[in-house]
Scaffold this motif. Sequence first.
Motif, PDB file in Angstrom:
ATOM      1  N   ASP A  30       0.830  -1.248   0.092  1.00 29.46           N
ATOM      2  CA  ASP A  30       0.109   0.056   0.112  1.00 29.46           C
ATOM      3  C   ASP A  30       1.003   1.336  -0.010  1.00 29.46           C
ATOM      4  N   ALA A  80      -4.948   6.091  -1.840  1.00 30.88           N
ATOM      5  CA  ALA A  80      -4.049   5.933  -2.984  1.00 30.88           C
ATOM      6  C   ALA A  80      -4.097   6.755  -3.941  1.00 30.88           C
ATOM      7  N   ALA A  92       2.345   1.529  -3.310  1.00 32.21           N
ATOM      8  CA  ALA A  92       1.271   2.197  -4.407  1.00 32.21           C
ATOM      9  C   ALA A  92       1.065   3.788  -4.172  1.00 32.21           C
ATOM     10  N   ARG A  93       0.801   4.164  -2.878  1.00 32.76           N
ATOM     11  CA  ARG A  93       0.675   5.531  -2.554  1.00 32.76           C
ATOM     12  C   ARG A  93       1.902   6.464  -3.320  1.00 32.76           C
TER      13      ARG A  93
END
Length: 183
Positions: free
Chosen positions: A132, A177, A135-136
């Motif tokens: 995560d 995100a 992705a962010r």
Amino acid sequence: TAETWKDGRNQRAAALFVLSGGPPSVLRMVLAKNDFPADVRPLLDGALAYVENRQKDAERLLSALDTDAMEPGLAAQVNLALAQLSANSAPDKALERLRRVMLDGSGTLLEEAALRLAMVLADELGDHDRADGYARLYFDRYARSVYAGNFRARFTALYVSRPVEEADKTVALIADAVERIPL
């Protein structure tokens, strides 16, 4: 001229050239016409093996190199190649190499490629929080990239496969995100 290829900067530039997408025929010609010291050959031969998709040779040659002693741009390129080569067999080691690419190649296409692969590998290893975070970072830094469409497809496939029990958390993570993606 042969004198040109005695300079270590030019030797490293030849490897960087093909690792960055230059035609392997150029490096093949340079290798055929010049004698290089034994300590330089692994970089040049490894780069050529990598771009010619001779994966075992490339991994053997490039993994023997000390990327800590290289210029950051070359180190990032070699570490990205090694991460791609070891992504299936040793994803944890590939992630470490990708972390180094992100440091040495910050703000470049190398970092962008590292983030794309790192998200997938971290998720496959079950480290969803780390995936995560990658992705962010990708969306924060590269949402307008020409490669972002490919990343969005990977991102979607990854998050659709998350457990149903975590649906609320997953939807919140996706919303966070993608918040900065242009409409």
